[in-house]
Design an enzyme around this catalytic site. Structure first.
Site, PDB file in Angstrom:
ATOM      1  CG  ASP A   1      50.904  51.135  37.020  1.00 42.92           C
ATOM      2  OD1 ASP A   1      51.012  51.189  38.266  1.00 42.92           O
ATOM      3  OD2 ASP A   1      50.172  50.313  36.440  1.00 42.92           O
TER       4      ASP A   1
ATOM      5  CB  SER B   1      49.303  51.552  44.091  1.00 42.28           C
ATOM      6  OG  SER B   1      48.349  51.467  43.046  1.00 42.28           O
TER       7      SER B   1
ATOM      8  CB  SER C   1      33.525  47.975  36.447  1.00 42.26           C
ATOM      9  OG  SER C   1      33.105  46.880  37.251  1.00 42.26           O
TER      10      SER C   1
ATOM     11  CE1 TYR D   1      36.642  49.431  40.226  1.00 48.30           C
ATOM     12  CE2 TYR D   1      34.856  47.835  40.131  1.00 48.30           C
ATOM     13  CZ  TYR D   1      35.990  48.389  39.587  1.00 48.30           C
ATOM     14  OH  TYR D   1      36.472  47.916  38.391  1.00 48.30           O
TER      15      TYR D   1
ATOM     16  CE  LYS E   1      36.782  51.165  37.032  1.00 43.42           C
ATOM     17  NZ  LYS E   1      37.890  51.444  36.085  1.00 43.42           N
TER      18      LYS E   1
ATOM     19  CG  LEU F   1      37.070  32.697  41.619  1.00 43.61           C
ATOM     20  CD1 LEU F   1      36.602  32.313  43.007  1.00 43.61           C
ATOM     21  CD2 LEU F   1      35.992  32.415  40.580  1.00 43.61           C
TER      22      LEU F   1
END
Length: 331
Positions: free
Chosen positions: A31, A34, A117, A141, A145, A187
Site C-alpha cells: 500500500d 495515499s 466495481s 473510475y 475498473k 455516504l
C-alpha cells in the site's frame, strides 16, 4: 502460502486482511498510504509501502514472500473525483495493474481476485443488475475498473492466469473498531460529519416510485464483502471453476430514508432530513443480484441496516478518540 493484498491498509483492504487472518491464511500488504492508514495493518503482518508502478518494490515483495495469489484492491476509487483527475485514475488503476500483472508473471504467481466495481455498469437499464447486464461506465473510475477486468481476461488467455472479479455498489459498516471508513467522499462518513457538526443531512428527491419515495440502493457490510474476497481467493487457488465476474448485492436494497432513520436511531441525534429536488439521472432503484456469488462463494447479507450503521458509528468514534489521543501526545 501467503496472499498479497494490494491496498491492504485501506478501509476495504484492511478488512480483507482480517478475513484472511480469521481463516488462518498469511498475508502481505502492499500500500502506498495515499488513502490508507499504517495503523489499520496489524504489526505482525508484513507491510510494504510502495506504489504499484514501483516494479522494483513489487519484484522484491514477490521474491521475499511465498505469494500464492493477489487480492488486488489498490486504486484510485472515487468516481466523481476521477472525472476531474482522469490521468491519475488511469495511472493508478490501469498502468498500476499492468505493472502488478507483469510482476506476478515474472514471479510465477497465477492467481488473482480483483476488487472491481458496479461502476462498470454505469446507469443500468433495469432495476436488478446481473452479471450479464450491459457495462457502460460513465466515469474514468468505472472505465478503468472495466479495463482491469479486460486485462485479467487477456492475461488468462495468454499466460493461464486464474482469476475472478467482484463487482459491488456501496460498502459500509465496520468489522472492527480498529478500522474505520475515513473517505471524504463516502455516504456514511459524510452523514456522520454533518450530524456531528450540527448540519442536517439531505435527501435528493422523495417522490420516487418506491415504498417511501426515496431512492433504493444496494448497501453491503464491509465484513461480508471481505469474506467474499477470501472465499473467491480460496476457490481460485484450489483450481475450482469460477465465473469471470460476480455481483455482490442484496437483491432488495435499502432506501435512503431507511439509512437516515437508522442513522438517527444509532447516533441518538434526532433529525429530519432536508428533502431537495431530484438529481438529474438518478434511477429510482438499483440493486445487484448476488445469486451466482451465493452459489459459488457462499455470499449472503449477514448484517442488517442497523448493524451497518451501528458498526460504522462505533468505528468512527474509536477513530476520533485515537486521533485526539495522538494530538494530545504531540502538544
Amino acid at each position: 502460502m501467503t496472499w498479497m493484498v494490494t491496498g491492504g491498509a485501506g478501509y476495504i483492504g484492511a478488512h480483507v486482511v482480517e478475513a484472511f487472518r480469521a481463516v488462518g491464511t498469511d498475508t502481505v500488504v502492499v500500500d502506498n498510504l495515499s488513502s490508507g492508514h499504517r495503523g489499520f495493518v496489524p504489526e505482525d503482518i508484513p507491510f510494504i509501502q510502495a506504489d504499484l508502478n514501483d516494479r522494483a518494490a513489487l519484484d522484491g515483495a514477490f521474491a521475499e514472500h511465498p505469494v500464492a495469489g493477489v487480492v488486488h484492491i489498490a486504486g484510485y476509487k472515487y468516481a466523481g473525483e476521477s472525472v476531474r483527475k482522469p490521468l491519475r485514475t488511469y495511472r493508478d488503476n490501469v498502468t498500476g495493474m499492468v505493472a502488478l500483472l507483469e510482476a506476478m508473471e515474472g514471479a510465477g504467481v497465477a492467481n488473482m481476485v480483483f476488487s472491481s466495481s458496479a461502476a462498470t455498469f454505469g446507469t443500468p437499464d433495469s432495476e436488478l443488475v446481473t452479471e450479464a447486464s450491459a457495462t457502460v461506465p460513465e466515469s474514468p473510475y468505472g472505465q478503468t475498473k472495466l479495463i482491469g477486468e479486460w486485462l485479467l481476461a487477456d492475461q488468462a488467455r495468454a499466460a493461464g492466469l486464474r482469476h475472478t472479479s467482484l463487482r459491488y455498489f456501496n460498502v459500509v459498516g465496520s468489522g472492527t473498531d480498529r478500522i474505520s471508513d475515513t473517505s471524504p467522499h463516502n455516504l456514511f462518513p459524510l452523514v456522520f460529519d454533518a450530524l456531528v457538526a450540527g448540519r442536517t443531512p439531505r435527501i435528493n428527491g422523495a417522490d420516487y416510485p418506491t415504498p417511501d419515495g426515496t431512492c433504493v440502493r444496494d448497501y453491503i457490510h464491509v465484513a461480508d464483502l471481505a469474506e467474499a474476497h477470501v472465499a473467491a481467493a480460496r476457490r481460485v487457488e484450489s483450481g475450482e471453476t469460477v465465473e469471470p465476474v460476480y455481483n455482490l448485492g442484496s437483491g432488495a436494497g435499502t432506501s435512503v430514508r431507511e439509512i437516515m432513520d437508522a442513522m438517527a436511531s444509532v447516533t441518538g441525534i434526532d433529525f429530519e432530513p432536508e428533502v431537495q429536488a431530484r438529481r438529474p439521472g438518478d434511477p429510482a432503484r438499483i440493486v445487484a443480484d448476488g445469486t451466482l456469488a451465493a452459489r459459488d462463494l457462499g455470499w449472503t447479507m449477514r448484517h442488517s441496516v442497523q448493524d451497518m450503521v451501528a458498526s460504522a458509528w462505533s468505528a468512527r468514534q474509536a477513530w476520533e478518540a485515537q486521533q485526539e489521543q495522538r494530538a494530545q501526545q504531540t502538544r
